[in-house]
Design an enzyme around this catalytic site. Structure first.
Site, PDB file in Angstrom:
ATOM      1  N   LEU A  57      10.547 -20.540  -4.649  1.00 19.22           N
ATOM      2  CA  LEU A  57       9.646 -19.615  -3.940  1.00 19.22           C
ATOM      3  C   LEU A  57       8.276 -19.685  -4.607  1.00 19.22           C
ATOM      4  O   LEU A  57       8.184 -19.694  -5.839  1.00 19.22           O
ATOM      5  CB  LEU A  57      10.192 -18.181  -4.064  1.00 19.22           C
ATOM      6  CG  LEU A  57       9.317 -17.057  -3.500  1.00 19.22           C
ATOM      7  CD1 LEU A  57       9.430 -17.012  -1.977  1.00 19.22           C
ATOM      8  CD2 LEU A  57       9.732 -15.697  -4.069  1.00 19.22           C
ATOM      9  N   HIS A  66       2.359   3.488  -9.042  1.00 15.73           N
ATOM     10  CA  HIS A  66       2.161   2.043  -9.240  1.00 15.73           C
ATOM     11  C   HIS A  66       3.338   1.443 -10.013  1.00 15.73           C
ATOM     12  O   HIS A  66       3.763   0.324  -9.735  1.00 15.73           O
ATOM     13  CB  HIS A  66       0.849   1.776  -9.982  1.00 15.73           C
ATOM     14  CG  HIS A  66      -0.361   2.211  -9.202  1.00 15.73           C
ATOM     15  ND1 HIS A  66      -0.550   1.849  -7.885  1.00 15.73           N
ATOM     16  CD2 HIS A  66      -1.431   2.978  -9.540  1.00 15.73           C
ATOM     17  CE1 HIS A  66      -1.690   2.370  -7.448  1.00 15.73           C
ATOM     18  NE2 HIS A  66      -2.235   3.068  -8.422  1.00 15.73           N
ATOM     19  N   ASP A  79       0.832  -1.208   0.000  1.00 14.42           N
ATOM     20  CA  ASP A  79       0.000   0.000   0.000  1.00 14.42           C
ATOM     21  C   ASP A  79       0.868   1.261   0.000  1.00 14.42           C
ATOM     22  O   ASP A  79       1.995   1.246   0.505  1.00 14.42           O
ATOM     23  CB  ASP A  79      -0.919  -0.030   1.231  1.00 14.42           C
ATOM     24  CG  ASP A  79      -2.106   0.906   1.087  1.00 14.42           C
ATOM     25  OD1 ASP A  79      -2.356   1.411  -0.025  1.00 14.42           O
ATOM     26  OD2 ASP A  79      -2.796   1.124   2.104  1.00 14.42           O
TER      27      ASP A  79
END
Ligand code: IPE
Ligand code: IPE
Ligand code: MG
Length: 249
Positions: free
Chosen positions: A138, A44, A27
């Protein structure tokens, strides 16, 4: 994206309290853009860039599963130009990073709903997940068009549709019907930009997750910040309802 060669990876065996599953509410991109006098989509873009650093840090620290909140079911309510920019950025991320992520052994998964998502983007997401399905360095779980309540509604619908008998309904069964089905619950949930709320993220799975909130905005959340979050986690006592003495004794 260069993650980490095998020899660069820190030995994880014997390192105490490394969380297996870290989830991040990424965020603060909009506020970051504002601080820098830039339009929100630029925030972004820097946020997506930052993913490289954090993925690298995850591999280095020995985290096995990373779930990132990329777009919520509520984020459709943002202005169209911003939603369009976010969709383009995800598509670009897949295009640019897929080869590298695949070669580094990252297994890409998607949690959320692909219904209503641009067909070309949905196809790219499906093909990225299929291509990397065998990888195991991962697990990168991308929460995209994800809503925690929607996830629960979908689970309940499937349970009913499959006619699961009432006596078989347990917490474990419900967990298996979540998008995260076979994954352990997140040990640690990080939220950047200081907001003290869950915003519909992993509301079933987070029942005993540790929370870590930093005022740092997502594009500025670097390896050191990630390390600090893990250190803070390692110093916590997870009691799961028991007393300190029971846990430590
Ligand atoms: C997080 O940054 C990214 C998404 C929700 C897609 P924000 O865009 O929410 O940034 P702020 O909260 O407005 O600063
Ligand atoms: C949560 O952030 C969603 C993502 C990070 C993708 P928001 O910025 O949408 O959350 P609220 O609206 O402030 O709760
Ligand atoms: Mg926000």
């Amino acid at each position: 994206m260069a993650l980490m060669t095998k020899s660069e990876q820190a030995p994880t065996e014997g390192v105490p309290n490394v969380p297996t599953h870290v989830a991040i509410i990424m965020d603060g991109n909009g506020r970051w853009a504002k601080q820098h006098g830039l339009p929100r989509p630029e925030g972004h873009r820097h946020g997506v860039e930052n993913l490289r650093r954090v993925l690298r840090a995850c591999v280095q620290e020995g985290v096995k599963i990373l779930t990132i909140y990329a777009f919520s079911t509520e984020n459709w309510n943002r202005p169209k130009y911003e939603v369009d920019a976010l969709m383009r950025l995800l598509e670009m991320f897949i295009e640019r990073e897929l080869d590298e992520l695949d070669s580094q052994g990252v297994q890409i998964r998607h949690i959320g709903d692909l219904e209503g998502v641009n067909l070309r983007l949905a196809r790219k997401i499906r093909s990225a997940t299929a291509r990397t399905a065998h990888n195991n360095t991962l697990i990168l779980n991308v929460a995209f068009n994800y809503g925690g309540r929607k996830e629960i509604v979908q689970a309940v619908k499937r349970i009913v549709r499959e006619g699961v008998p009432e006596d078989n309904i347990t917490e474990e069964l419900i967990s298996r019907y979540m998008y995260t089905g076979d994954l352990p619950d997140p040990d640690l949930i990080i939220r950047t930009s200081g907001e003290l709320r869950v915003s519909n993220f992993l509301i079933w799975q987070s029942s005993y997750s540790e929370f870590y909130v930093t005022p740092t905005l997502w594009p500025d959340f670097d390896q050191n910040e990630f390390h600090l979050a893990l250190e803070t986690y390692a110093a916590r006592t997870r009691r799961f309802g028991k007393t300190d003495d029971q846990v430590n004794g």
